[in-house]
Design an enzyme around this catalytic site. Structure first.
Site, PDB file in Angstrom:
ATOM      1  N   LYS A 134      14.947  -8.843  -0.169  1.00  0.00           N
ATOM      2  CA  LYS A 134      14.631  -7.655  -0.968  1.00  0.00           C
ATOM      3  C   LYS A 134      15.924  -6.932  -1.258  1.00  0.00           C
ATOM      4  O   LYS A 134      16.640  -6.551  -0.340  1.00  0.00           O
ATOM      5  CB  LYS A 134      13.741  -6.704  -0.151  1.00  0.00           C
ATOM      6  CG  LYS A 134      12.263  -6.867  -0.355  1.00  0.00           C
ATOM      7  CD  LYS A 134      11.541  -5.642   0.199  1.00  0.00           C
ATOM      8  CE  LYS A 134      10.041  -5.837   0.199  1.00  0.00           C
ATOM      9  NZ  LYS A 134       9.354  -4.727   0.885  1.00  0.00           N
ATOM     10  N   ARG A 166      -2.382   3.412   1.555  1.00  0.00           N
ATOM     11  CA  ARG A 166      -2.396   4.402   0.480  1.00  0.00           C
ATOM     12  C   ARG A 166      -3.619   4.239  -0.390  1.00  0.00           C
ATOM     13  O   ARG A 166      -4.326   5.156  -0.697  1.00  0.00           O
ATOM     14  CB  ARG A 166      -1.149   4.248  -0.394  1.00  0.00           C
ATOM     15  CG  ARG A 166       0.042   4.963   0.167  1.00  0.00           C
ATOM     16  CD  ARG A 166       1.290   4.478  -0.484  1.00  0.00           C
ATOM     17  NE  ARG A 166       1.502   3.074  -0.180  1.00  0.00           N
ATOM     18  CZ  ARG A 166       2.649   2.463  -0.322  1.00  0.00           C
ATOM     19  NH1 ARG A 166       3.677   3.107  -0.799  1.00  0.00           N
ATOM     20  NH2 ARG A 166       2.788   1.212  -0.006  1.00  0.00           N
ATOM     21  N   SER A 224       8.196   4.368  -2.084  1.00  0.00           N
ATOM     22  CA  SER A 224       9.660   4.323  -2.201  1.00  0.00           C
ATOM     23  C   SER A 224      10.090   3.749  -3.545  1.00  0.00           C
ATOM     24  O   SER A 224      11.037   4.239  -4.164  1.00  0.00           O
ATOM     25  CB  SER A 224      10.265   3.473  -1.080  1.00  0.00           C
ATOM     26  OG  SER A 224      10.000   4.035   0.171  1.00  0.00           O
ATOM     27  N   HIS A 251       5.886   8.589   4.349  1.00  0.00           N
ATOM     28  CA  HIS A 251       6.279   7.990   5.631  1.00  0.00           C
ATOM     29  C   HIS A 251       6.305   9.048   6.736  1.00  0.00           C
ATOM     30  O   HIS A 251       5.813   8.822   7.842  1.00  0.00           O
ATOM     31  CB  HIS A 251       7.692   7.378   5.537  1.00  0.00           C
ATOM     32  CG  HIS A 251       7.817   6.189   4.629  1.00  0.00           C
ATOM     33  ND1 HIS A 251       8.821   6.080   3.698  1.00  0.00           N
ATOM     34  CD2 HIS A 251       7.087   5.046   4.543  1.00  0.00           C
ATOM     35  CE1 HIS A 251       8.708   4.914   3.063  1.00  0.00           C
ATOM     36  NE2 HIS A 251       7.668   4.271   3.548  1.00  0.00           N
TER      37      HIS A 251
HETATM   38  P1  ADP Z   1       7.072  -2.249   3.316  1.00  0.00           P
HETATM   39  O1  ADP Z   1       8.111  -2.826   2.414  1.00  0.00           O
HETATM   40  O2  ADP Z   1       6.989  -2.894   4.647  1.00  0.00           O
HETATM   41  O3  ADP Z   1       5.709  -2.030   2.689  1.00  0.00           O
HETATM   42  P2  ADP Z   1       7.442   0.590   3.046  1.00  0.00           P
HETATM   43  O4  ADP Z   1       8.641   1.372   3.437  1.00  0.00           O
HETATM   44  O5  ADP Z   1       7.091   0.538   1.603  1.00  0.00           O
HETATM   45  O6  ADP Z   1       7.664  -0.816   3.662  1.00  0.00           O
HETATM   46  O7  ADP Z   1       6.194   1.127   3.835  1.00  0.00           O
HETATM   47  C1  ADP Z   1       6.125   1.130   5.244  1.00  0.00           C
HETATM   48  C2  ADP Z   1       4.729   1.517   5.683  1.00  0.00           C
HETATM   49  O8  ADP Z   1       4.484   2.869   5.305  1.00  0.00           O
HETATM   50  C3  ADP Z   1       3.609   0.704   5.033  1.00  0.00           C
HETATM   51  O9  ADP Z   1       2.584   0.550   5.997  1.00  0.00           O
HETATM   52  C4  ADP Z   1       3.139   1.564   3.913  1.00  0.00           C
HETATM   53  O10 ADP Z   1       1.779   1.329   3.604  1.00  0.00           O
HETATM   54  C5  ADP Z   1       3.320   2.939   4.534  1.00  0.00           C
HETATM   55  N1  ADP Z   1       3.491   3.962   3.507  1.00  0.00           N
HETATM   56  C6  ADP Z   1       4.384   3.995   2.505  1.00  0.00           C
HETATM   57  N2  ADP Z   1       4.226   5.084   1.735  1.00  0.00           N
HETATM   58  C7  ADP Z   1       3.178   5.762   2.261  1.00  0.00           C
HETATM   59  C8  ADP Z   1       2.478   6.955   1.907  1.00  0.00           C
HETATM   60  N3  ADP Z   1       2.814   7.654   0.826  1.00  0.00           N
HETATM   61  N4  ADP Z   1       1.460   7.322   2.707  1.00  0.00           N
HETATM   62  C9  ADP Z   1       1.104   6.577   3.773  1.00  0.00           C
HETATM   63  N5  ADP Z   1       1.692   5.441   4.140  1.00  0.00           N
HETATM   64  C10 ADP Z   1       2.712   5.029   3.400  1.00  0.00           C
END
Ligand code: ADP
Length: 161
Positions: A43, A92, A130, A19
């Site tokens: 969630k 990703r 996450s 992130h």
């Molecule tokens: P959500 O539940 O909305 O997917 P996340 O917190 O999992 O929320 O992810 C938020 C955003 O960050 C999403 O667009 C996800 O693809 C991106 N993201 C999460 N992890 C990574 C990573 N390791 N590299 C790039 N983008 C990421």
């Protein structure tokens, strides 16, 4: 020239280095980002929205270009409220694509002004999610290097009990 801002929405439960890398790369394209923590009661979250916001605030270290907020309900409604019509999302792997493609098209259907911008993760963090971080930390695995130090500390405290 008017400043360009985007909303970077997500669960951030918790914030990872993936992130953070996306925030830093997003700031090369946009003048400012609103990092918006989604409050989704459906969630089951590990950290409260306030804890997640605090961890993001600490990790971006008061960068004035980053605003940290949270929202309920539809992203397009929140975006309208903020007067920002661009959303930044990370990709990703191929597995992210199908879901993001669906959401981006649904959001554009709900609000024709709405645009989604995707950035690809750096090769260092493409496997960092996450959910995986939560799972590894819950079994006492070492997640330092995958998340910022304040998040490592928060995870340790959470799973110490
Ligand atoms: P959500 O539940 O909305 O997917 P996340 O917190 O999992 O929320 O992810 C938020 C955003 O960050 C999403 O667009 C996800 O693809 C991106 N993201 C999460 N992890 C990574 C990573 N390791 N590299 C790039 N983008 C990421």
């Amino acid at each position: 020239m008017p400043s360009r801002r985007a909303i970077y929405p997500g669960s951030f439960d918790p914030l990872t280095n993936g992130h953070l890398s996306l925030i830093q790369r997003g700031l090369k394209v946009f003048d400012g980002l609103v990092v918006a923590v989604a409050n989704n009661p459906a969630k089951k979250a590990l950290f409260s929205v306030d804890d997640r916001k605090r961890m993001i605030r600490e990790a971006v270290n008061g960068d004035p270009r980053v605003v940290i907020d949270s929202f309920d309900g539809l992203l397009v409604d929140y975006a309208k409220q903020q007067g920002v019509h661009t959303v930044l999302r990370g990709l990703r792997a191929v597995s992210d694509f199908e879901y993001e493609f669906q959401i981006a098209n649904m959001n554009r259907k709900l609000d024709p002004e709405f645009e989604s911008v995707f950035m690809m993760t750096g090769e260092d963090y493409f496997y960092v999610a996450s959910s995986l971080v939560r799972e590894v930390a819950s079994f006492g695995g070492d997640v330092s290097g995958l998340v910022p130090p304040n998040v490592t500390a928060a995870l340790r405290a959470r799973f110490a009990r």
